[in-house]
Design an enzyme around this catalytic site. Sequence first.
Site, PDB file in Angstrom:
ATOM      1  N   LYS A   1      21.393  53.513  -5.928  1.00 12.59           N
ATOM      2  CA  LYS A   1      22.145  53.098  -4.744  1.00 12.59           C
ATOM      3  C   LYS A   1      23.521  53.760  -4.646  1.00 12.59           C
ATOM      4  CE  LYS A   1      19.274  49.945  -2.994  1.00 12.59           C
ATOM      5  NZ  LYS A   1      18.621  49.135  -3.983  1.00 12.59           N
TER       6      LYS A   1
ATOM      7  N   GLU B   1      24.477  44.928   3.830  1.00 13.33           N
ATOM      8  CA  GLU B   1      23.462  43.910   3.534  1.00 13.33           C
ATOM      9  C   GLU B   1      23.037  44.108   2.085  1.00 13.33           C
ATOM     10  OE1 GLU B   1      22.735  46.865   4.678  1.00 13.33           O
ATOM     11  OE2 GLU B   1      21.065  47.441   3.371  1.00 13.33           O
TER      12      GLU B   1
ATOM     13  N   SER C   1      14.235  54.145 -10.707  1.00 13.72           N
ATOM     14  CA  SER C   1      15.298  53.952  -9.717  1.00 13.72           C
ATOM     15  C   SER C   1      16.444  53.085 -10.239  1.00 13.72           C
ATOM     16  CB  SER C   1      14.729  53.354  -8.439  1.00 13.72           C
ATOM     17  OG  SER C   1      13.980  52.177  -8.720  1.00 13.72           O
TER      18      SER C   1
HETATM   19  C1  LIG Z   1      17.207  48.782  -3.838  1.00 16.84           C
HETATM   20  C2  LIG Z   1      16.315  49.251  -4.903  1.00 16.84           C
HETATM   21  C3  LIG Z   1      15.035  49.782  -4.607  1.00 16.84           C
HETATM   22  C4  LIG Z   1      14.453  49.805  -3.223  1.00 16.84           C
HETATM   23  O1  LIG Z   1      15.160  50.550  -2.286  1.00 16.84           O
HETATM   24  P1  LIG Z   1      14.683  51.969  -1.754  1.00 16.84           P
HETATM   25  O2  LIG Z   1      15.553  52.212  -0.583  1.00 16.84           O
HETATM   26  O3  LIG Z   1      13.237  51.862  -1.403  1.00 16.84           O
HETATM   27  O4  LIG Z   1      14.905  52.947  -2.848  1.00 16.84           O
HETATM   28  C5  LIG Z   1      14.286  50.287  -5.653  1.00 16.84           C
HETATM   29  N1  LIG Z   1      14.734  50.254  -6.928  1.00 16.84           N
HETATM   30  C6  LIG Z   1      15.934  49.739  -7.241  1.00 16.84           C
HETATM   31  C7  LIG Z   1      16.357  49.725  -8.677  1.00 16.84           C
HETATM   32  C8  LIG Z   1      16.768  49.227  -6.243  1.00 16.84           C
HETATM   33  O5  LIG Z   1      17.967  48.726  -6.576  1.00 16.84           O
END
Ligand SMILES: *Cc1c(COP(=O)(O)O)cnc(C)c1O
Length: 420
Positions: free
Chosen positions: A111, A133, A400
């Site tokens: 993020k 948000e 992620s």
């Molecule tokens: C917010 C988040 C997601 C989902 O958001 P995307 O916009 O689809 O990437 C996925 N993994 C993590 C660790 C997140 O914080």
Amino acid sequence: MKQKSQVHGQVHGQVHAQAAPQAATPHKKGRFGAFGGQYIPETLMYAVQELDDAYTTYKNDPAFNAELHNLLNNYAGRPSLLYYAQKMTEDLGGAKIYLKREDLNHTGAHKINNVLGQALLAKKMGKTRLIAETGAGQHGVATATAAALFNMQCTIFMGKHDTERQALNVYKMRLLGADVRAVSSGTATLKDAVNEALREWTRRIDDTHYCIGSVMGPHPFPTMVRDFQAVISKEIKEQMRALEGKLPDAVCACVGGGSNAIGSFYHFINDPQVALYGCEAAGRGADSPDTAATLTTGSTGIFHGMKSIFCQDTYGQIAPVYSISAGLDYPGIGPEHAYLHEIGRAHYVPITDTQAVDAFEYLSKTEGIIPAIESAHALAFAMQLAKTMDKTQTIVVTISGRGDKDCAAIARYKGEDIHD
Ligand SMILES: *Cc1c(COP(=O)(O)O)cnc(C)c1O
């Protein structure tokens, strides 16, 4: 799908109810095939246009890019590692698995890549306040972090239900100086927080930038957020060339709104030999009512300022969605994914809670890496895929985020209460 459903979809996202006249003549910019656009009330048009103009100017400005690059490298910790998961590879006995470690970034997820870009842009635009948000709280924490760094005011909208599920992140946001507003309307979750943030932006466009957390919303957000996250695939490409001397055979990433996935895919879209897989949250099963698998179960509609694919009920109202992972618990998907799905360039697969929890435990035990439960969806699919490929082939899985935030919920899922 039917014009009627689209209108219903708008009425449901209350803030857009007044947008019907614009909806008939969407902006030509920001289209991915038929998807995307700017389906917004007139009161937001000025803010969105101002943002589009500023982004168009700054994205090619060398000073802006140098400043962003410096923040990404020296504050967020980029480039993130591309780690060869040797034990996992040997255990599964198929393709070589590499993990793109976005979990190692400052604030623990991808993020921050987007937030630093938008916060810097907002500063250049003379804005003094960021709003956002948040669902699980990761994007809220990243935004509050950037606001602290840039000396900006910060207000985060979060569904009341989510503030209760994610108390630690609420505390972190307040510690960082943000005002956290619990949203009680609708299902009191992420989509309601987006509605409230859009409404607040309409009320205060002079000093406020709305920092959207994924590749969604009206143009220019899906394009701008993608560009800020594309650093992920830019690095993967360079790192794979250095490590393997070739492109990966497959890239896998989880999809909520789709920002880490499009960031992981972007620089491979024109390399057709690289298979792209987006892993959606199927919850208790894509054939059950408790799911968030948008592309598997959804249909075309208009919501949150964009034309895309959404989970809808038989009346075209946005359907309640469910996943064990709060970060994938969104009833839509970014318009560029809807397009890549339509043209068959990327494939989208549903992964259940159970499969994700198994992958969460597997990576922890096998490689000593506790992934976010969102990322575990991508991992679960890669584990199946690896076995169907041979040892000369390679898969990159984007991790992620890190899994600290999920430990209490997964323990509970497994019948253990660790009092978090
Ligand atoms: C917010 C988040 C997601 C989902 O958001 P995307 O916009 O689809 O990437 C996925 N993994 C993590 C660790 C997140 O914080």
